[in-house]
Each structure stands twice: as structure tokens, then as C-alpha cells.
Enzyme design. Structure first.
Site, PDB file in Angstrom:
ATOM      1  N   HIS A  94       0.856  -1.196   0.000  1.00 30.32           N
ATOM      2  CA  HIS A  94       0.000   0.000   0.000  1.00 30.32           C
ATOM      3  C   HIS A  94       0.890   1.243   0.000  1.00 30.32           C
ATOM      4  CE1 HIS A  94      -2.784   3.074   1.344  1.00 30.32           C
ATOM      5  NE2 HIS A  94      -3.751   2.280   0.933  1.00 30.32           N
ATOM      6  N   SER A 211     -10.535   7.399  -2.805  1.00 31.11           N
ATOM      7  CA  SER A 211     -11.769   8.179  -2.648  1.00 31.11           C
ATOM      8  C   SER A 211     -12.997   7.553  -3.326  1.00 31.11           C
ATOM      9  CB  SER A 211     -11.557   9.621  -3.109  1.00 31.11           C
ATOM     10  OG  SER A 211     -10.549  10.237  -2.310  1.00 31.11           O
TER      11      SER A 211
HETATM   12  P1  PGA Z   1      -9.610   6.147   0.523  1.00 35.16           P
HETATM   13  O1  PGA Z   1      -8.413   5.080   0.750  1.00 35.16           O
HETATM   14  O2  PGA Z   1     -10.793   5.367  -0.012  1.00 35.16           O
HETATM   15  O3  PGA Z   1      -9.882   6.710   1.897  1.00 35.16           O
HETATM   16  O4  PGA Z   1      -9.134   7.152  -0.444  1.00 35.16           O
HETATM   17  C1  PGA Z   1      -8.188   4.039  -0.158  1.00 35.16           C
HETATM   18  C2  PGA Z   1      -6.983   3.232   0.250  1.00 35.16           C
HETATM   19  O5  PGA Z   1      -5.984   3.820   0.697  1.00 35.16           O
HETATM   20  O6  PGA Z   1      -6.982   1.986   0.118  1.00 35.16           O
END
Ligand code: PGA
Length: 249
Positions: A94, A211
């Protein structure tokens, strides 16, 4: 057949009590049968969550693991430990791990290989930063990340790998890549996998993350190459998570 996967990534959120509240609230929901539902929770919550979800179709994932089997690696968790706790998936590489904990493509590669050896399904994350995109380097960066993370993996094992494209500039910022931008890069990732592994590339699931929320998931999932979503913020509330999974309704 490519599997549709909606995976929640809780990151460093929720203690055991909060995790159990979430689990008990969603465990009897009627989830779309076409979607594999995955919750990637903090280590502490995984084992208790397993007892709630064991008779359901919900699968659990960890957010990281070490690539060694065991030994003097203070603070780390091994693939076997996750397997032993009934965990199915593990997020690897990640961007937050790469950015804050110094994970390199080589480390990510070791982790992917170990996860496969221990029969965990890796969710391999790749994605460019804002500077890289502004310099039109996103494809170059992503091709490198994909190639390096998959060194030494057999074609047979490649079938089990899930990839998540998460542009760093879209994570937790409220800025989603447009569905078309995401689809273009995901098709590009599939092409990279094809060059390395051949037709297996047509069968692996590639997710978009950054997001994603109930309001935009339908458009994202409607794209030809996108097989699912890895969701952070919007996966923390039970109601929003159920909406994401049942995005077609
Ligand atoms: P987010 O995070 O949906 O809050 O943008 C996604 C992720 O980091 O897996």
C-alpha cells in the site's frame, strides 16, 4: 472469470469493540452474490472478526505482513499467523507502507511471494504520486512497480494475485481519478501482466482505490477493465460499506 471484489481497508482505525459493532451490524445483510466482500482490518481485530464472519461469505484481509516465516523480527506478523487466524487476503505494498515505512518494490516482491506460498491472496497495490502524474510518468512508474513486485512468480500463482491501482493523489483526498482515467491505467496494468504472464492477465481481478464512495462506485464499476474497489474512508461506516457492496441496487 474475473471476480468482482469490494474490499474495505480500515487502515489504523477501530478497536476490537468498534470492529465487533461493525461486524454485527453487517453480518446479516443481504450482499450481492456477484461480489466478493472483503474487510481488511487491523491485526488486533482480525481474529475476533473471524468468529463473527465464519459462517458468512465475508472474507477477511490483513493490511500487511512480513516476508519471513518466523524469528527475531520484533513487531512483525507472519503469513502463517494470518493463515492460522482464518485470514484470506493481505494488502501488500500500500502506498502508505511505501511512503511511511520504507517499503521498496523488492520488499513488496518478497511479501507477494511469501503470501502466495502460504496461500494468502495478495492485494498488490501500485500507483503514482501527484508529481509523477504531473510529469506524465504514471505509466513508467506503474510498469516498474508491477514488474518488480511480480518477479519470480509462476503463471499458476499469478492467477491468484489481485492488483489494486491506487493513485496516491486520490487516496483520502476526496479527489477520485475519473472512471476513464482509472480504466485506462488498469487496462495498462493488465497489458503489463499480459507481457509477463500471457493470457492469465484476462482472469485476474484489478481494483481501483482512491476516494471511492457510494456516490461514485457505480461509474467506476461500469468500466470495462475495473473489477472492484479498495475503499478506505467510505468503508468505515456499516451503512456506507453495505451500499458500496450493493452498488447495483
Ligand atoms: P480512501 O483510501 O478510499 O480513503 O481514499 C483508499 C486506500 O488507501 O486503500
Amino acid at each position: 472469470m474475473r471476480k468482482s471484489i469490494i474490499a474495505g481497508n480500515w487502515k489504523m482505525n477501530k478497536n476490537i469493540e468498534e470492529a465487533m459493532l461493525f461486524a454485527n451490524e453487517i453480518k446479516d445483510s443481504s450482499f450481492s452474490k456477484e461480489v466478493e466482500v472483503v474487510i481488511c482490518a487491523p491485526f488486533m481485530a482480525l481474529y475476533p472478526l473471524q468468529s463473527v464472519f465464519k459462517d458468512t461469505t465475508v472474507k477477511l484481509g490483513a493490511q500487511n505482513m512480513h516476508y519471513k516465516d518466523n524469528g527475531a523480527y520484533t513487531g512483525e506478523i507472519s503469513a502463517s499467523m494470518l493463515k492460522d487466524a482464518g485470514i484470506t487476503y493481505v494488502i501488500l505494498g500500500h502506498s502508505e507502507r511505501r511512503q511511511y515505512f520504507g517499503e521498496t518494490d523488492e520488499i513488496v516482491n518478497e511479501k507477494v511471494k511469501k503470501a502466495l506460498e502460504k496461500e494468502l491472496i495478495p492485494i498488490l497495490c501500485v500507483g503514482e504520486t501527484l508529481e509523477e502524474r504531473e510529469a506524465s510518468k504514471e505509466k513508467e512508474v506503474i510498469a516498474q512497480q508491477v514488474q518488480k513486485a511480480l518477479v519470480g512468480i509462476s503463471e499458476e500463482d499469478m492467477k491468484k494475485v489481485v492488483i489494486a491501482y491506487e493513485p496516491v493523489w486520490a487516496i483520502g483526498t476526496g479527489k477520485t481519478a475519473t472512471s476513464e482515467q482509472a480504466n485506462e491505467i488498469i487496462a495498462f496494468i493488465r497489458m503489463q501482466v499480459k507481457e509477463l504472464f500471457g493470457e492469465v492477465s484476462q482472469d485476474i481481478s484489478i481494483l481501483y482505490g482512491g476516494s471511492v464512495k457510494p456516490e461514485n462506485i457505480f461509474d467506476i464499476m461500469a468500466q470495462s477493465d475495473i473489477d472492484g474497489a479498495l475503499v478506505g474512508g467510505a468503508a468505515l461506516k456499516p451503512e456506507s460499506f453495505v451500499k458500496l457492496v450493493n452498488y447495483k441496487e
